[in-house]
Design an enzyme around this catalytic site. Structure first.
Site, mmCIF file in Angstrom:
data_model
loop_
_atom_site.group_PDB
_atom_site.id
_atom_site.type_symbol
_atom_site.label_atom_id
_atom_site.label_comp_id
_atom_site.label_asym_id
_atom_site.label_seq_id
_atom_site.Cartn_x
_atom_site.Cartn_y
_atom_site.Cartn_z
ATOM 1 C CB CYS A 2 -0.906 0.005 1.236
ATOM 2 S SG CYS A 2 -1.878 -1.502 1.430
ATOM 3 C CG ASN A 75 3.752 0.062 2.273
ATOM 4 O OD1 ASN A 75 3.340 -0.864 1.594
ATOM 5 N ND2 ASN A 75 4.861 0.719 1.976
ATOM 6 C CB ILE A 291 12.846 -9.043 -18.741
ATOM 7 C CG1 ILE A 291 11.476 -8.529 -18.298
ATOM 8 C CG2 ILE A 291 13.459 -8.074 -19.745
ATOM 9 C CD1 ILE A 291 10.507 -8.268 -19.434
#
Length: 633
Positions: A2, A75, A291
């Site tokens: 958060c 958070n 990636i």
């Protein structure tokens, strides 16, 4: 995961306008797109942006206690919340939700500040206790989650997960700090004990701040540190088994989520180890993503594919351009402060790819710091052995002279750069390691700073914090001291900042199981030979993972995310290089000798010198200052 923000009046409980707190959180909507909340009482306001991970229906924040006396905005994730909840219930606490957030409230009531030592997780939170008229701010042990603080002119303290949250408050005054520019050029990032904004502080990792209204604001209190001074005993086999158990527990504890979960997979030792243990613990195919690059010498997808096949993961990969500099402005906006680790570009892309299918992704970050996996650890240990054999006076005289006359060869691999080695041996270990970790060396920084800037710095040096950390480290040997400094400075300032900002920019929660504090503490207790042996870093970890991973994964040369920066400034970014030297925001600061910058650009473009990393730093600094102080192009 958060975003949090809030206000606390330090002396008088003045009213807090909820709208101001809401603006501070809304600029961080990327950190929590699933919900928002503001709670206020006389003299305090707490705000929250929610990315729903646990207890999707009942975990809304800010959360208050049943009697309304305690409120928290938080958070992060507390991975052992279920065990703590059961313990607290045995003490008579009654829970209204299934959220880990509520464990913070009851933990504070039961244990006070000692609740922090019970939490196993990544977190930054603000808790208001109405009875004590106190604000309790805390940050996790290793600094996975950020928390920025600033005093405002109305005698209030503002806090936010990101600098942009503070900047959204109308009383926040923007003034750049030249010391942070020195730190950034020296290290490649603004370290955790500094800020590009004068007056902004970051609560240090492993610290808390308890502020009681009407009393002076105290200094942050350190509640955790990593100790390299003690040594584990036992056979190699026993330590290997203990290590696997720590890793297994760290991975499985981070697989708890009420949303889709996966992992980053680069094909290196660390991410491959995490995926192996996830596959062992999961009853379904682990979702992995990688990636790759369109240049073969930068591409690791074949190794990632090998691991994915070995553990039958649901694997996705995407090839991106090695010159993916189109992301520059996106990264500048995400980081707020200048950040020059170019691996942020591919890190952003892998987070972007992961977010297409999962909300939580486990990463392999942290093992290099904990288990001595960086090449610089090997060099430093070897150099320290030489320092121990040669008297100090002789070292300064002989190696200093050789370092001055030896030709410079920055293009060569480190073992062949004799000038660098001689210069390192001529000085003490802490200073040499600080230089090895750095990006732009002191002499070059002094060359490009203006005379006014050098006076304003008043002797402040980017390397000083590394030297201090190594000299005061709870450690036994040179490798311990280097790793301690990396865990306290490099890890929160570079690695964890990179992962937090790039993952949160796409609303993805990243979890780092190899930074479980019990695992880090165990690694710190290992004899140096168990971490670094025969030129092999992470020795015991690699040996322990032989039961899971093939030799070609465990013992291949470390690659990491590599970007061809130097070529960019002779090609597609050549105009950007010219802008740096002529008419950039950097010129407006008065900090730089613009004639020296022009010479740097010319020498690089002509191929006389390689200043690619410095030019990348200057470009990121220029863009960040422009965005922060209103002159962004």
């Amino acid at each position: 995961m958060c975003g949090i923000a809030g206000l606390f009046h330090l002396n008088t409980p003045k009213p807090v306008d909820p709208a101001r707190v809401r603006v501070m959180t809304d600029v961080m909507v990327h950190r929590g797109p699933d919900g928002a909340g503001v709670w206020s009482a006389p003299g305090v306001g707490l705000g929250h942006r929610r990315l729903s991970i646990i207890d999707l229906g009942g975990g809304a924040q800010p959360m208050t206690s049943a009697d309304g006396q305690i409120a928290v905005t938080y958070n992060g994730e507390i991975y052992n919340f279920a065990e703590l909840r059961a313990e607290l219930e045995r003490h008579g606490h009654v829970f209204r939700t299934h959220s880990d957030t509520e464990v913070i409230i009851h933990g504070w009531r039961q244990w006070g500040v000692e609740c922090l030592t019970r939490f196993n997780g990544m977190f930054a939170f603000a808790l208001f206790d109405a009875k004590r008229q106190a604000l309790f701010l805390a940050r996790d042990r290793l600094g996975v989650k950020p928390l920025h603080l600033a005093r405002l002119s109305d005698d209030s303290l503002a806090f936010a997960s990101e600098l942009k949250g503070l900047m959204a408050h109308p009383l926040f005054r923007r003034k750049p700090d030249i010391r942070a520019a020195e730190d950034f050029l020296g290290l490649g990032y603004v370290p955790d004990d500094a800020s590009i904004m004068t007056g902004v502080e970051k609560l240090p990792a492993g610290h808390y701040l308890l502020i009681e209204r009407g009393r002076p604001v105290p200094n942050p209190v350190q509640w955790w540190d990593v100790d390299f001074s003690r040594r584990a005993s036992g056979s190699t086999r026993a330590l290997e088994e203990e290590l696997v158990e720590h890793m297994r527990a760290a991975v499985t504890s981070r697989m708890v989520a009420d949303v889709p979960l996966g992992a980053f997979l680069s094909g290196g030792v660390d991410s491959s180890s995490v995926v192996a243990l996830m596959a062992e613990a999961s009853n379904r195919a682990v979702q992995t993503c990688s990636i790759g690059f369109d240049q073969a010498d930068h591409d690791e997808t074949q190794h990632a594919r090998l691991v994915a096949q070995r553990f039958a993961t649901d694997h996705r990969e995407r090839i991106v351009a090695a010159d993916d500099f189109a992301l520059i402005d996106t990264l500048v906006a995400a980081f707020d402060e200048p950040f020059a680790d170019a691996s942020a570009l591919p890190t952003y892309r892998v987070c972007e790819l992961a977010r297409e299918s999962v909300t939580v992704a486990l990463s392999g970050d942290g093992a290099d710091e904990a288990f001595a996996g960086y090449r610089r650890h090997r060099f430093h240990a070897a150099e320290e052995r030489v320092r121990g054999l040669v008297p100090e006076g002789l070292r300064h005289g002989v190696f200093g002279a050789l370092g001055r006359i030896w030709p410079k060869a920055d293009w060569a691999p480190r073992p062949l750069r004799a000038k660098t080695t001689f210069q390192a041996l001529a000085t003490d270990g802490a200073h040499a390691y600080a230089l090895a970790v750095g990006v732009t060396p002191p002499a070059l920084r002094q060359r490009i700073f203006s005379a006014d800037a050098m006076r304003a710095l008043q002797g402040h040096r980017a390397e000083a914090r590394y030297e201090a950390a190594m000299k005061t480290a709870p450690a036994r040997d040179a490798l311990d001291r280097a790793q301690y400094a990396d865990l306290k400075i490099w890890l929160p300032g570079d690695i964890l900042t990179k992962v937090d900002r790039t993952s949160m920019a796409v609303s993805l929660e990243a979890r780092e199981p190899l930074l479980d504090h019990r695992l880090v503490e165990f690694a710190a207790s290992l004899p140096a030979s168990m971490r670094l042996r025969g030129g092999t870093g992470k020795w015991l970890m690699k040996k322990a993972m032989e039961r899971y991973l093939p030799e070609q994964i465990l013992y291949r040369p470390k690659m990491g995310f590599v970007t061809p920066i130097s070529a960019w400034f002779r090609g597609a970014l050549a105009d950007e290089a010219e802008h740096i030297a002529r008419g950039s925001t950097l010129a407006e600061t008065g900090w730089f000798n613009m004639a020296a910058l022009d010479g740097i650009v010319s020498a690089h473009r002509s191929g006389v010198s390689d200043h690619g990393r410095l030019l990348w730093q200057l470009l990121m600094l220029d863009r960040s200052l422009g965005r922060l102080f209103g002159t962004a192009r």
